[in-house]
Design a protein around this motif. Sequence first.
Motif, PDB file in Angstrom:
ATOM      1  N   THR A 104     -54.982 138.845 -51.239  1.00 12.83           N
ATOM      2  CA  THR A 104     -54.663 137.484 -50.833  1.00 12.83           C
ATOM      3  C   THR A 104     -55.612 136.980 -49.755  1.00 12.83           C
ATOM      4  OG1 THR A 104     -53.036 138.338 -49.250  1.00 12.83           O
ATOM      5  CG2 THR A 104     -52.222 137.704 -51.426  1.00 12.83           C
ATOM      6  N   GLN A 105     -56.367 137.876 -49.147  1.00 16.47           N
ATOM      7  CA  GLN A 105     -57.344 137.455 -48.157  1.00 16.47           C
ATOM      8  C   GLN A 105     -58.503 136.742 -48.847  1.00 16.47           C
ATOM      9  OE1 GLN A 105     -58.492 141.006 -46.114  1.00 16.47           O
ATOM     10  NE2 GLN A 105     -56.597 141.166 -44.952  1.00 16.47           N
ATOM     11  N   THR A 106     -58.997 135.681 -48.208  1.00 18.79           N
ATOM     12  CA  THR A 106     -60.122 134.938 -48.771  1.00 18.79           C
ATOM     13  C   THR A 106     -61.418 135.705 -48.552  1.00 18.79           C
ATOM     14  OG1 THR A 106     -59.024 132.827 -48.361  1.00 18.79           O
ATOM     15  CG2 THR A 106     -61.405 132.779 -48.698  1.00 18.79           C
ATOM     16  N   GLN A 107     -62.173 135.878 -49.624  1.00 19.12           N
ATOM     17  CA  GLN A 107     -63.466 136.540 -49.553  1.00 19.12           C
ATOM     18  C   GLN A 107     -64.557 135.556 -49.950  1.00 19.12           C
ATOM     19  OE1 GLN A 107     -63.436 140.855 -50.896  1.00 19.12           O
ATOM     20  NE2 GLN A 107     -61.724 140.078 -52.088  1.00 19.12           N
ATOM     21  N   THR A 108     -65.771 135.808 -49.492  1.00 22.03           N
ATOM     22  CA  THR A 108     -66.887 134.968 -49.904  1.00 22.03           C
ATOM     23  C   THR A 108     -67.487 135.530 -51.188  1.00 22.03           C
ATOM     24  OG1 THR A 108     -68.560 136.221 -48.674  1.00 22.03           O
ATOM     25  CG2 THR A 108     -67.401 134.468 -47.484  1.00 22.03           C
ATOM     26  N   VAL A 109     -68.193 134.681 -51.908  1.00 21.22           N
ATOM     27  CA  VAL A 109     -68.870 135.135 -53.123  1.00 21.22           C
ATOM     28  C   VAL A 109     -69.868 136.238 -52.779  1.00 21.22           C
ATOM     29  CG1 VAL A 109     -70.321 134.438 -55.064  1.00 21.22           C
ATOM     30  CG2 VAL A 109     -68.602 132.868 -54.188  1.00 21.22           C
ATOM     31  N   LYS A 110     -70.542 136.093 -51.640  1.00 23.56           N
ATOM     32  CA  LYS A 110     -71.536 137.093 -51.224  1.00 23.56           C
ATOM     33  C   LYS A 110     -70.881 138.447 -50.973  1.00 23.56           C
ATOM     34  CE  LYS A 110     -75.829 138.058 -49.882  1.00 23.56           C
ATOM     35  NZ  LYS A 110     -75.722 139.412 -49.330  1.00 23.56           N
ATOM     36  N   GLN A 111     -69.704 138.456 -50.367  1.00 25.35           N
ATOM     37  CA  GLN A 111     -69.007 139.721 -50.127  1.00 25.35           C
ATOM     38  C   GLN A 111     -68.660 140.411 -51.442  1.00 25.35           C
ATOM     39  OE1 GLN A 111     -65.826 138.096 -47.725  1.00 25.35           O
ATOM     40  NE2 GLN A 111     -66.670 138.971 -45.838  1.00 25.35           N
ATOM     41  N   LEU A 112     -68.173 139.636 -52.402  1.00 20.55           N
ATOM     42  CA  LEU A 112     -67.844 140.206 -53.709  1.00 20.55           C
ATOM     43  C   LEU A 112     -69.100 140.694 -54.426  1.00 20.55           C
ATOM     44  CD1 LEU A 112     -65.198 137.610 -54.945  1.00 20.55           C
ATOM     45  CD2 LEU A 112     -64.760 139.978 -54.273  1.00 20.55           C
ATOM     46  N   TYR A 113     -70.160 139.911 -54.341  1.00 15.72           N
ATOM     47  CA  TYR A 113     -71.426 140.260 -54.996  1.00 15.72           C
ATOM     48  C   TYR A 113     -71.980 141.572 -54.440  1.00 15.72           C
ATOM     49  CZ  TYR A 113     -76.334 139.665 -56.472  1.00 15.72           C
ATOM     50  OH  TYR A 113     -77.588 139.830 -57.005  1.00 15.72           O
ATOM     51  N   ASP A 114     -71.947 141.713 -53.119  1.00 19.60           N
ATOM     52  CA  ASP A 114     -72.452 142.941 -52.493  1.00 19.60           C
ATOM     53  C   ASP A 114     -71.595 144.141 -52.884  1.00 19.60           C
ATOM     54  OD1 ASP A 114     -74.477 141.552 -51.275  1.00 19.60           O
ATOM     55  OD2 ASP A 114     -73.458 141.355 -49.347  1.00 19.60           O
ATOM     56  N   GLU A 115     -70.287 143.939 -52.938  1.00 19.94           N
ATOM     57  CA  GLU A 115     -69.382 145.023 -53.330  1.00 19.94           C
ATOM     58  C   GLU A 115     -69.630 145.427 -54.783  1.00 19.94           C
ATOM     59  OE1 GLU A 115     -64.559 146.027 -53.442  1.00 19.94           O
ATOM     60  OE2 GLU A 115     -65.276 144.107 -52.638  1.00 19.94           O
ATOM     61  N   TYR A 116     -69.866 144.453 -55.636  1.00 16.68           N
ATOM     62  CA  TYR A 116     -70.143 144.713 -57.049  1.00 16.68           C
ATOM     63  C   TYR A 116     -71.418 145.534 -57.217  1.00 16.68           C
ATOM     64  CZ  TYR A 116     -71.737 143.583 -61.815  1.00 16.68           C
ATOM     65  OH  TYR A 116     -72.212 143.653 -63.104  1.00 16.68           O
ATOM     66  N   ARG A 117     -72.439 145.209 -56.443  1.00 20.54           N
ATOM     67  CA  ARG A 117     -73.723 145.898 -56.576  1.00 20.54           C
ATOM     68  C   ARG A 117     -73.665 147.332 -56.057  1.00 20.54           C
ATOM     69  NH1 ARG A 117     -78.716 143.521 -54.399  1.00 20.54           N
ATOM     70  NH2 ARG A 117     -79.594 145.028 -55.838  1.00 20.54           N
ATOM     71  N   LYS A 118     -72.743 147.620 -55.151  1.00 19.13           N
ATOM     72  CA  LYS A 118     -72.609 148.988 -54.644  1.00 19.13           C
ATOM     73  C   LYS A 118     -72.048 149.915 -55.720  1.00 19.13           C
ATOM     74  CE  LYS A 118     -72.002 147.872 -49.737  1.00 19.13           C
ATOM     75  NZ  LYS A 118     -71.051 147.865 -48.593  1.00 19.13           N
ATOM     76  N   SER A 119     -71.057 149.432 -56.465  1.00 17.27           N
ATOM     77  CA  SER A 119     -70.469 150.243 -57.534  1.00 17.27           C
ATOM     78  C   SER A 119     -69.768 149.326 -58.528  1.00 17.27           C
ATOM     79  CB  SER A 119     -69.471 151.263 -56.975  1.00 17.27           C
ATOM     80  OG  SER A 119     -68.818 151.948 -58.039  1.00 17.27           O
TER      81      SER A 119
END
Length: 239
Positions: free
Chosen positions: A18-33
């Motif tokens: 429910t916490q708001t995340q930025t697109v960049k945060q999600l993108y970086d997390e996606y690229r890690k794994s």
Amino acid sequence: MKVIAFCFFLALSMSAFTQTQTVKQLYDEYRKSKYSFANKYRNQTITVTGKIRSISVASDFWKDQDVHKIHLTATGYENFVVCQIPYKDSAILRRFQVGGFLTVTGVVASNISDALFLSQCTFATAESAVKKSSAPANAPLGKYNVYQNDATGFNYQYTFQLKSYGLYILNGKAGNCMYNTKTNIINFSTGPLKGFTGLYRPTTDNENDPPSFLLDAKGKIPDANSSHQGNQFAYYQGR
């Protein structure tokens, strides 16, 4: 006790989404794994905020068999979050424009590949935070790490050092350049970057980015407001 512990764990898990995340945060997390990312987010309801890179309008021919799409970007180059809007809700599109910011809550599709598709979207506009920048108006001298989007993502390419507004060094080889303090444009006339043209940017849409250059290998002046396709990104690293 087991029931209480389970409820506590469930509450923590739900609060994380429910916490708001930025697109960049999600993108970086996606690229890690990518695997861990998919397992974590598929079929989950998330709230994300970011910049609109493009808007695709559904076909009037297919109507309810098609959807409108609002694409949010992490780097300015890719469309990482795709907000899907039913054809019947076309009026929603009038609230947004390319280059603007929005906050969306939606359900992540079960199939996560190169983008995050959201359905059942609800929106709130997100104003870009206006902060006084401490970045210098003109390009600082020192090291710049250069990145570029390729088939595998946003990857490091090389480092050059701007020694003066007329001299740079790359891999131990010196070259001449000319930086214009009025236009923020730099032209590389000799050396490893011969033919390159760059545009200095004190700030970007990402408040955490250091001062940077947009570089064009073909000698064209980069457009700061474009999708930056084909451009390289040179981020200042200090002296």
